[in-house]
Design an enzyme around this catalytic site. Structure first.
Site, mmCIF file in Angstrom:
data_model
loop_
_atom_site.group_PDB
_atom_site.id
_atom_site.type_symbol
_atom_site.label_atom_id
_atom_site.label_comp_id
_atom_site.label_asym_id
_atom_site.label_seq_id
_atom_site.Cartn_x
_atom_site.Cartn_y
_atom_site.Cartn_z
ATOM 1 N N GLU A 184 0.862 -1.172 0.000
ATOM 2 C CA GLU A 184 0.000 0.000 0.000
ATOM 3 C C GLU A 184 0.897 1.220 0.000
ATOM 4 O OE1 GLU A 184 -2.752 0.261 3.205
ATOM 5 O OE2 GLU A 184 -3.534 -1.760 2.885
ATOM 6 N N ASP B 37 -5.696 7.922 11.141
ATOM 7 C CA ASP B 37 -4.399 7.388 11.542
ATOM 8 C C ASP B 37 -4.027 7.771 12.957
ATOM 9 O OD1 ASP B 37 -3.345 5.870 9.307
ATOM 10 O OD2 ASP B 37 -3.545 7.747 8.204
#
Ligand SMILES: Cc1ncc(COP(=O)(O)O)c(C=O)c1O
Lengths: 266, 463
Positions: free
Chosen positions: A49, A60
């Site tokens: 990714e 995140d």
């Protein structure tokens, strides 16, 4: 067929889960981040990714935030991302872009699809884009044959699970826990339940699990019920702690052994 | 521009909602939901519970009771003739949201969302805050309704608005200084979303403005529209006519939408939003998302925002913590594009000049946010001339801004700020106190000259 689905099914044919590594482009700098992605592949990652840095990474946790902030300040953008995509592809793994939506919208959805396909990218994972808002991306990915990976969560209703999975191509990203990215001591059984629920509607589309996996043992555990194991923060941690591409390679080896350990009874 | 509704200002159903957003929260191309899937269930739950609550007579009665007995609504409309002398002679009416309990319009929204929190059976609320006014309002409602409360506030803002940090803590809230990114409101919102996605089973996010994912823009508008509903009736009653222009400052846009909504169908009433121009839009150091930004996605919705070529959010700059935000609510983007509302930047200096003027001419200390709307009135009044009637939303009071203003004007024990002066940085700018105070201004009888305004030592003691 989809590049992502092909590689994940290839792993399945070997009686194991696929290993999917996340690293952001531009930490500590673009070249080193690309070297780290290549090292992840050398250590055994099947898919990388390729993370697009974004100033407001709402999904995140602190580890990825810290790395991405550096890349954002350095002005890392889609051109660098496409270079990383090409490097991962050359290293023999399947690159998929991981991006919050605004950088793609800003670059231009069609332009992004064209350039990503040309660079050898398989498609994109879009953590803050739900299919309901994705008309432009659905048609651009249709036109270019790119994969599009949307997320499902433990809180997704059955109806949403079915609708979201119907829009996915490549694999389904099962966000295993309610929360942000980061390492966790235990993966928890929410992940397995979510995978089971997803499988009821996913047909032959692979279901991969992310959020919280950081060790070989956890990878083995998740590989026991999912088609792919996604690891992000633990990779980034190698770079934050200064272990560089070598640290990334060693972690990949550990995780790659983990995804091969699971399916004894399968 | 097309008339949005037939003009029948006196008989129209004041509670009629605008035709937007659509069922999925879109204002034309703006709004929507750009959030992780994990939050969709919570947003759906909120939307559903809110749609049921807003027509529930029990809620309507309870909300009305709180507005009256707790907030102190309706607040008055005040004419400010001496201030208006600086507005080209136009008449200026202020809608006094500064007189609400907790000192700003933010309480209107928070009481509604706190009742909604109880209705969906959650026991904890979280909020983001910039100036601290939304945080204070949320902490207040949480104390009133027995909810536990965590407020995320950019570290930079905790210094600029230390008074409000203390208020929140007194009210029993936990205040978490956010040290990521630019350490201001935008990062506080990111942190609040991270908390929410992790704790969504027990926790409701009380969002402070008309931005964010659906249903927040529509829901917060509905809770804030009381400002304009009241003001429109008050102006009609005292003047027998509607104002020529309605002005409000725009951070995320809640006080502006709050006062605009009732007037949107009145096609002859100009709606003017004043964005924070910081050092000037041309310098790149500003917070004027509509005037100086372009469309994109931030914090869960598509709207105008400040962004670079890579789609990274650009840090905003404003002396006003409450306007120091690089985005704006999607309904403003929509009103802008259809030409129903206009948006203009007001620089720090212009806002501080208006701030000082209102203090000295009328004995009202406005929030620096609201001073942007006052500065807008000074300009628009000059343009429209003495026959004009302006309605300005005084969204909050300036108690929280006394430190910043003292540093700006070089009042009190704080000398004029310099680059080395931490207080100057806290005041939101660097070296130069700017041309804020209009030394030439003699129009106000009895006004105290700058240098004799406050004895320094005394001012210091009161902090
Ligand atoms: C007094 C006051 N006015 C205006 C604002 C800006 O917010 P909004 O644009 O949502 O009204 C704030 C925000 O903190 C505020 O405290």
């Amino acid at each position: 067929m989809s590049a992502l689905q092909t590689v994940i099914e290839g792993a399945r044919a070997e009686g194991r889960a696929a290993l999917i590594a996340y690293l952001p482009v531009g930490y500590p700098d673009v070249d080193t981040s690309i070297a780290a992605m290549v090292a992840a592949v050398e250590g055994g990652a099947d898919v990388v990714e390729v993370g697009v840095p974004y100033s407001d990474p709402g999904m995140d946790g602190p580890v990825i935030q810290e790395a991405v902030e550096v890349a954002v300040s350095a002005g890392v953008g889609m051109t660098d991302v496409l270079r990383a995509v090409a490097a991962v592809s050359a290293a023999g793994a399947v690159p998929v872009v991981m991006s919050y939506w605004n950088p793609i919208e800003r670059y231009g959805v069609d332009r992004f699809a064209d350039d990503l396909a040309a660079a050898g990218g398989a498609g994109a994972i879009t953590p803050d884009l739900i299919p309901d808002e994705a008309a432009a991306w659905l048609s651009a990915s249709e036109r270019t044959g790119l994969d599009r990976v949307f997320l499902v969560a433990p809180s997704s209703t059955d109806a949403r699970l079915a609708a979201t999975i119907a829009s996915c191509r490549g694999f389904v990203y099962a966000a295993s826990t309610m929360g942000v990215t980061g390492s966790r001591a235990t993966v928890g059984d929410a992940a397995e339940r979510l995978v089971d629920r997803s499988r009821e509607v996913s047909g032959d589309l692979p279901v991969c699990v992310g959020l919280g996996v950081s060790t070989g043992d956890q990878a083995a555990e998740v590989a026991g019920f999912a088609d792919g194991v996604i690891v992000g923060s633990a990779y980034v941690r190698q770079l934050l702690d200064g272990r560089g591409a070598d640290g990334v390679r060693v972690l990949s080896e550990e995780l790659a052994a983990g995804v091969r350990r699971a399916r004894v009874g399968a | 521009m097309t008339a949005l509704h037939p003009a029948a200002p006196d008989v129209r159903d004041l509670t009629a909602r605008p035709e937007w957003p659509d069922a999925t929260g879109h204002f034309g191309p703006y709004g929507g939901r750009f959030v992780p899937e994990a939050l969709i269930a919570a947003l759906d739950e909120l939307s559903e519970a809110y749609e049921a609550m807003r027509v529930d007579p029990e809620f309507i009665a309870e909300y009305a009771r709180l507005q009256r007995d707790y907030t102190g609504r309706p607040n008055p409309v005040t004419e400010v003739p001496k201030f208006a002398e600086h507005c080209g002679g136009a008449r200026v009416l202020l809608k006094r949201e500064d007189l609400n309990h907790t000192g700003s319009h933010k309480i209107n929204n928070v009481l509604g969302q706190a009742l909604l929190t109880k209705r969906i059976g959650k026991s904890r609320v979280i909020a983001e805050t910039g100036a601290g006014q939304h945080g204070v309002a949320t902490a207040t409602a949480a104390a009133l309704m027995g909810l536990s409360c965590t407020v995320y506030m950019g570290e930079e803002d905790t210094r600029r608005q230390a008074l409000n940090v203390a208020r929140m803590r007194l009210l029993g809230a936990e205040v978490i200084p956010v040290t990521t990114g630019s350490r201001t409101l935008k990062d506080a919102i990111n942190e609040a979303f991270r908390d929410w996605v992790t704790n969504v089973e027990t926790t409701n996010y009380v969002f402070g403005t008309v931005a964010g994912p659906h249903p927040f823009p529509a829901m917060v508008r509905d809770f804030q529209r009381v400002i304009g509903d009241e003001a429109r009736a008050q102006v009609l009653e005292r003047e027998g006519r509607l104002p020529d222009a309605v002005l409000a400052c725009v951070g995320g846009g809640s006080n502006a939408i709050g006062i605009f909504t009732a007037f949107v169908p009145d096609a002859d009433v100009r709606l003017i939003g004043l964005e924070a121009g910081g050092d000037g839009v041309e310098t790149g150091r500003h917070a004027s998302s509509i005037t100086g930004g372009d469309p994109g996605v931030l914090h869960g919705a598509r709207s105008y925002l400040l962004q670079d070529a890579n789609g990274q959010t650009i840090e905003s700059h404003s002396i006003s913590a409450g306007l120091d935000y690089p985005g704006v609510g999607p309904e403003h983007a929509y009103l802008h594009d259809m030409g129903r509302a206009e948006y203009r930047p007001i620089t720090d200096s212009e806002a501080m000049e208006a701030f000082a003027l209102l203090c000295r001419t009328e004995g009202i200390i406005p929030a620096i946010e609201s001073a942007h709307a006052l500065a807008g009135a000074m300009k628009v009044g000059q343009e429209l001339g003495p026959d004009a009637l302006l309605l300005v939303n005084l969204s909050g009071r300036g108690d929280k801004d006394v430190e910043t203003a003292s540093a700006w004007f070089g009042l009190g024990e704080h000398g004029a700020p310099t680059d080395e002066d931490a207080r100057a940085v806290e005041a939101g700018r660097g070296a130069d106190p700017g041309p804020g105070l209009d030394e030439e201004q003699h129009a106000t009888e009895g006004a105290v000259a700058n240098h004799e305004a406050v004895a320094g030592q005394d001012a210091g003691e009161q902090a």
